[in-house]
Design a protein around this motif. Structure first.
Motif, PDB file in Angstrom:
ATOM      1  N   THR A 113       0.849  -1.184   0.000  1.00  0.00           N
ATOM      2  CA  THR A 113       0.000   0.000   0.000  1.00  0.00           C
ATOM      3  C   THR A 113       0.892   1.244   0.000  1.00  0.00           C
ATOM      4  OG1 THR A 113      -1.802  -1.089   1.196  1.00  0.00           O
ATOM      5  CG2 THR A 113      -1.764   1.305   1.251  1.00  0.00           C
ATOM      6  N   ILE A 114       0.565   2.214  -0.869  1.00  0.00           N
ATOM      7  CA  ILE A 114       1.327   3.465  -0.946  1.00  0.00           C
ATOM      8  C   ILE A 114       0.559   4.545  -0.200  1.00  0.00           C
ATOM      9  CG2 ILE A 114       2.284   5.213  -2.478  1.00  0.00           C
ATOM     10  CD1 ILE A 114       2.516   3.060  -4.627  1.00  0.00           C
ATOM     11  N   MET A 115       1.231   5.204   0.756  1.00  0.00           N
ATOM     12  CA  MET A 115       0.589   6.242   1.549  1.00  0.00           C
ATOM     13  C   MET A 115       1.504   7.462   1.640  1.00  0.00           C
ATOM     14  SD  MET A 115      -1.507   4.316   4.576  1.00  0.00           S
ATOM     15  CE  MET A 115      -0.137   3.571   5.442  1.00  0.00           C
ATOM     16  N   GLY A 116       0.940   8.594   2.050  1.00  0.00           N
ATOM     17  CA  GLY A 116       1.742   9.797   2.200  1.00  0.00           C
ATOM     18  C   GLY A 116       0.893  11.044   2.250  1.00  0.00           C
ATOM     19  N   HIS A 117       1.538  12.183   2.459  1.00  0.00           N
ATOM     20  CA  HIS A 117       0.853  13.472   2.549  1.00  0.00           C
ATOM     21  C   HIS A 117       0.307  13.876   1.175  1.00  0.00           C
ATOM     22  CE1 HIS A 117       0.059  17.344   4.481  1.00  0.00           C
ATOM     23  NE2 HIS A 117       0.526  17.944   3.396  1.00  0.00           N
ATOM     24  N   VAL A 118      -0.784  14.619   1.187  1.00  0.00           N
ATOM     25  CA  VAL A 118      -1.391  15.079  -0.062  1.00  0.00           C
ATOM     26  C   VAL A 118      -0.384  15.920  -0.857  1.00  0.00           C
ATOM     27  CG1 VAL A 118      -2.358  17.165   1.012  1.00  0.00           C
ATOM     28  CG2 VAL A 118      -3.428  16.226  -1.037  1.00  0.00           C
ATOM     29  N   ASP A 119      -0.392  15.753  -2.171  1.00  0.00           N
ATOM     30  CA  ASP A 119       0.490  16.485  -3.105  1.00  0.00           C
ATOM     31  C   ASP A 119       1.964  16.093  -3.005  1.00  0.00           C
ATOM     32  OD1 ASP A 119      -1.621  17.907  -4.193  1.00  0.00           O
ATOM     33  OD2 ASP A 119      -1.443  19.534  -2.723  1.00  0.00           O
ATOM     34  N   HIS A 120       2.275  15.008  -2.321  1.00  0.00           N
ATOM     35  CA  HIS A 120       3.674  14.572  -2.258  1.00  0.00           C
ATOM     36  C   HIS A 120       4.014  13.562  -3.353  1.00  0.00           C
ATOM     37  CE1 HIS A 120       5.281  15.925   1.920  1.00  0.00           C
ATOM     38  NE2 HIS A 120       4.648  16.891   1.275  1.00  0.00           N
ATOM     39  N   GLY A 121       3.031  13.257  -4.202  1.00  0.00           N
ATOM     40  CA  GLY A 121       3.318  12.429  -5.368  1.00  0.00           C
ATOM     41  C   GLY A 121       2.859  10.997  -5.281  1.00  0.00           C
ATOM     42  N   LYS A 122       1.971  10.677  -4.330  1.00  0.00           N
ATOM     43  CA  LYS A 122       1.464   9.316  -4.212  1.00  0.00           C
ATOM     44  C   LYS A 122       0.750   8.883  -5.501  1.00  0.00           C
ATOM     45  CE  LYS A 122      -2.209   6.823  -1.746  1.00  0.00           C
ATOM     46  NZ  LYS A 122      -3.255   6.906  -2.760  1.00  0.00           N
ATOM     47  N   THR A 123      -0.162   9.735  -5.972  1.00  0.00           N
ATOM     48  CA  THR A 123      -0.910   9.392  -7.185  1.00  0.00           C
ATOM     49  C   THR A 123       0.013   9.307  -8.397  1.00  0.00           C
ATOM     50  OG1 THR A 123      -2.879  10.473  -6.292  1.00  0.00           O
ATOM     51  CG2 THR A 123      -2.835  10.069  -8.658  1.00  0.00           C
ATOM     52  N   THR A 124       0.983  10.224  -8.479  1.00  0.00           N
ATOM     53  CA  THR A 124       1.927  10.202  -9.601  1.00  0.00           C
ATOM     54  C   THR A 124       2.742   8.915  -9.591  1.00  0.00           C
ATOM     55  OG1 THR A 124       2.098  12.607  -9.442  1.00  0.00           O
ATOM     56  CG2 THR A 124       3.760  11.494 -10.768  1.00  0.00           C
ATOM     57  N   LEU A 125       3.153   8.469  -8.405  1.00  0.00           N
ATOM     58  CA  LEU A 125       3.904   7.222  -8.308  1.00  0.00           C
ATOM     59  C   LEU A 125       3.051   6.042  -8.731  1.00  0.00           C
ATOM     60  CD1 LEU A 125       6.350   5.546  -7.530  1.00  0.00           C
ATOM     61  CD2 LEU A 125       5.603   5.648  -5.132  1.00  0.00           C
ATOM     62  N   ILE A 126       1.790   6.040  -8.286  1.00  0.00           N
ATOM     63  CA  ILE A 126       0.867   4.968  -8.680  1.00  0.00           C
ATOM     64  C   ILE A 126       0.690   4.965 -10.197  1.00  0.00           C
ATOM     65  CG2 ILE A 126      -1.543   4.212  -8.580  1.00  0.00           C
ATOM     66  CD1 ILE A 126      -1.572   5.173  -5.653  1.00  0.00           C
ATOM     67  N   ASP A 127       0.491   6.151 -10.778  1.00  0.00           N
ATOM     68  CA  ASP A 127       0.324   6.246 -12.233  1.00  0.00           C
ATOM     69  C   ASP A 127       1.585   5.794 -12.968  1.00  0.00           C
ATOM     70  OD1 ASP A 127      -2.225   7.165 -11.978  1.00  0.00           O
ATOM     71  OD2 ASP A 127      -1.720   9.284 -12.212  1.00  0.00           O
ATOM     72  N   CYS A 128       2.748   6.129 -12.407  1.00  0.00           N
ATOM     73  CA  CYS A 128       4.024   5.724 -13.016  1.00  0.00           C
ATOM     74  C   CYS A 128       4.134   4.202 -13.048  1.00  0.00           C
ATOM     75  CB  CYS A 128       5.185   6.332 -12.229  1.00  0.00           C
ATOM     76  SG  CYS A 128       6.824   5.846 -12.822  1.00  0.00           S
ATOM     77  N   ILE A 129       3.798   3.580 -11.939  1.00  0.00           N
ATOM     78  CA  ILE A 129       3.864   2.112 -11.879  1.00  0.00           C
ATOM     79  C   ILE A 129       2.826   1.498 -12.809  1.00  0.00           C
ATOM     80  CG2 ILE A 129       3.549   0.115 -10.370  1.00  0.00           C
ATOM     81  CD1 ILE A 129       4.588   1.892  -8.048  1.00  0.00           C
ATOM     82  N   ARG A 130       1.625   2.045 -12.816  1.00  0.00           N
ATOM     83  CA  ARG A 130       0.577   1.535 -13.699  1.00  0.00           C
ATOM     84  C   ARG A 130       0.984   1.668 -15.171  1.00  0.00           C
ATOM     85  NH1 ARG A 130      -4.870   4.316 -11.204  1.00  0.00           N
ATOM     86  NH2 ARG A 130      -5.506   2.623  -9.836  1.00  0.00           N
ATOM     87  N   HIS A 131       1.515   2.819 -15.516  1.00  0.00           N
ATOM     88  CA  HIS A 131       1.878   3.073 -16.913  1.00  0.00           C
ATOM     89  C   HIS A 131       2.942   2.080 -17.379  1.00  0.00           C
ATOM     90  CE1 HIS A 131       2.655   5.251 -20.598  1.00  0.00           C
ATOM     91  NE2 HIS A 131       3.942   5.249 -20.310  1.00  0.00           N
ATOM     92  N   SER A 132       3.975   1.871 -16.564  1.00  0.00           N
ATOM     93  CA  SER A 132       5.029   0.939 -16.966  1.00  0.00           C
ATOM     94  C   SER A 132       4.481  -0.471 -17.055  1.00  0.00           C
ATOM     95  CB  SER A 132       6.190   1.001 -15.970  1.00  0.00           C
ATOM     96  OG  SER A 132       5.769   0.651 -14.670  1.00  0.00           O
ATOM     97  N   ASN A 133       3.457  -0.746 -16.236  1.00  0.00           N
ATOM     98  CA  ASN A 133       2.850  -2.072 -16.278  1.00  0.00           C
ATOM     99  C   ASN A 133       2.023  -2.235 -17.550  1.00  0.00           C
ATOM    100  OD1 ASN A 133       2.086  -4.616 -15.402  1.00  0.00           O
ATOM    101  ND2 ASN A 133       0.380  -3.874 -14.176  1.00  0.00           N
TER     102      ASN A 133
END
Length: 603
Positions: A113-133
């Motif tokens: 599970t990826i967690m963190g403060h808002v605007d610290h890039g959690k969604t961007t990291l998820i999208d990055c992993i999804r995109h490469s997948n």
């Protein structure tokens, strides 16, 4: 090739199938059930049964859960004997152990599970992993269908759960779902540790889940990864290159820099954790999310945590059940089977479960239905399983080892730190005090969720606790202790750990009734005929009398009757007759409020 499923002898083992039916004039059952369920099983009229209870002054509905005494009464009234079987029911499958070291010999993918403060890039990291997948596979460009997905590195899978935040993570755990093996904590290199960073860290630690830190936005001007490491060291997370044991990776999710190293770090930690499962066992796992689809009906994303799920399997999913007729992955690709750590979407459930519900595969539809039905009954009769200072004190007084988890909410950060420091200095032999979370601000829904999942008590110092939060706390079985004097708070905690805490009481309003008619009796004086408008009126309770919304008298009941019979309690929608202790003339239209003092336990 996956191993063939085998229900015989596969764990976890359950008792014989649930039975409830009439045999030779004897109704055989094995636990609580609703009136509707009982009437169907013994083939009697629900309306006539409800009517017979009403004649006795008992308010019973189709959904009322009957105890053994009421089941016996219904059976006797219908010329049936009754017998309760012991040990014959299917155990609550939601309490079954998911993993078994003795039989789990197959390796499985880590669940992250990826967690963190808002605007610290959690969604961007998820999208990055999804995109490469997506671009690396044969389903390029297809939108994700479910809130969970997998990444493959050198033939090894990592499963990611896409939750909205740490509160959702903990809410699932509050329902008994421990789905995460590893938490990735995202911290922006240019912004550093923020309140939600600390909250996510507290929630992860409360779940006892290992943490990997992704220091994101390292490509931005002003990025200072070393400052982030320093801040995290003050919170107990020490980087490996600083002599600690926490993996920390410098990444830029936006530019896809360092992400592969992060994923490799996850696999390395997974090897250390030695994550195993049993592919041959019947499937067991948790609900990640569920919805009611207009076309497909009840639909759920399930995470298979152990065993293998097959098309055609019969599932109990929380209080619902289904036959798996269709199973798809995150790209809406049809699957015939799904092994451990695999997220899948299934349709055709009898109802919509909630995130965190447990599911399990059973031999046949009848058994799955019975298991789900028993779970539904358990939810109806369940009480919040929270903990209070009174519980802690009672355990200590009985000589038991006492552990207490605390969440501190204070009016300022300075007060919060002072309270934390003072509480940590309390030392009582045989007792352990753990502070899960400490910050300033009013008590929030997230605090209640964390307390519920961790069996913690909330200490609210000079902050507001809104009525809605108090209601939620009561629903979840969470105790909130409110203070504005530090030494009183410290005194109560120490006395609880020593087993010497005196009980505290609070006023509880039971309900209201309206005076509809008045009678005179030579022996008892004035008798008021009333209609209960909300809650209930309890015998021997205290009473407030309101006239035109103004309080005119505080007294107590001397008698409460339903028709000519004495009553302990009269519920909403029923008429009653009552008398009060004072020589006071009630009037038609007066509103009576029934209340009393009760020991504070939870909520």
């Amino acid at each position: 090739m996956s191993k063939k499923k085998n229900f015989k002898g596969a764990k976890p083992a359950f008792g014989k199938k649930q039975s409830a039916g009439v045999e030779n004039g004897v109704f055989i059952y094995n636990g609580p059930m609703t009136l509707d369920q009982l009437c169907k099983r013994i083939n009697v009229s629900p309306s006539e049964t409800i009517k017979s209870f009403l004649m006795q002054g008992k308010m019973i509905s189709l959904n009322t859960v009957l105890d053994d005494e009421l089941i016996a009464e219904v059976c006797i009234n219908n010329d049936l004997d009754f017998k309760k079987e012991s040990g014959g029911a299917i155990d609550d499958f939601t309490k079954a152990s998911i993993f078994d070291k003795n039989s789990d010999n197959d390796s499985r993918a880590p669940v992250v599970t990826i967690m963190g403060h808002v605007d610290h890039g959690k969604t961007t990291l998820i999208d990055c992993i999804r995109h490469s997948n997506i671009t690396g596979g044969e389903h390029g460009g297809i939108t994700q269908e479910i809130g969970a997905y997998q990444k493959v590195i050198d033939g090894k899978k990592i499963t990611f759960i896409d939750t909205p935040g740490h509160e959702a993570f903990t809410a699932m755990r509050a329902r008994g779902a421990s789905v995460t093996d590893i938490v990735v904590l995202v911290v922006a290199a240019d912004d550093g540790v923020k309140p939600q960073t600390m909250e996510a860290l507290d929630h992860s630690r409360a779940a006892n889940v290992p943490i990997i830190v992704a220091i994101n936005k390292c490509d931005k001007p002003g990025a200072d990864p070393e400052r982030v490491k320093n801040q995290l060291s003050g919170l107990g997370l020490l980087a490996e290159d600083w002599g600690g044991d926490t993996m920390m990776f410098k990444i830029s999710a936006k530019r896809n820099q360092g992400v592969d190293e992060l994923l490799e770090g996850i696999l390395t930690l997974a090897e250390v954790l030695e994550l195993h499962a049993n592919n041959a066992a019947p499937a067991i796992g948790s609900v990640i999310e569920a919805t009611l689809d207009k076309k497909e009906g009840a639909k759920a994303t399930l995470l298979v945590q152990n065993g293998t799920l097959h098309v055609g399997d019969f599932l109990a999913v929380g209080q619902y059940y289904c036959k798996v007729r269709k199973m798809t992955n995150e790209f809406n690709k049809m699957l015939k089977e799904a092994g451990p750590s695999t997220p899948v979407s299934v349709t055709g459930l009898s109802g919509v479960p909630v995130a965190g519900d447990r599911f399990m595969a059973f031999e046949d539809e009848k058994t799955a239905r019975a298991a789900a039905e028993k779970r539904a009954n358990a939810l109806i009769t369940a009480n919040p399983s929270g903990v209070s200072l009174a519980d802690v004190a009672a355990n200590a007084a009985n000589g038991e080892t006492t552990n207490i988890n605390l969440i501190i909410k204070a009016d300022t950060e300075g007060s919060a730190e002072a309270l934390k420091s003072s509480l940590q200095k309390i030392e009582v032999e045989g007792a352990k005090l753990t502070i899960l979370h400490c910050n300033s601000g009013d008590v929030s829904q997230g605090d209640i969720i964390l307390a519920s999942a961790s069996h913690a008590i909330i200490l609210a110092f000079s902050v507001k606790v809104s009525p809605s939060i108090k209601d939620l706390a009561k629903e979840k079985g969470v105790e909130i202790r409110e203070y504005n004097i530090i030494y009183k708070m410290l005194e109560d905690i120490e006395e609880a750990l020593r087993g010497t805490l005196a009980p505290t009481y609070e006023e509880v309003i039971y309900g209201h009734c309206e005076v509809r008619s008045l009678f005179k009796a030579s022996k008892v004086g004035q008798i008021a005929g009333c209609m209960v408008t909300d809650g209930s009126i309890k015998n021997n309770s205290s009473i407030r009398v309101f006239r035109d919304d103004n309080l005119v008298l505080k007294t107590h009941l001397t008698s409460l009757k339903r028709f000519k019979d004495d009553a302990k309690e009269v519920l909403t929608g029923f008429e009653c007759g009552l008398t009060i202790s004072d020589n006071f003339n009630l009037q038609e239209g007066d509103v009576l409020e029934s209340f009393g003092q009760e020991v504070v336990k939870n909520g």
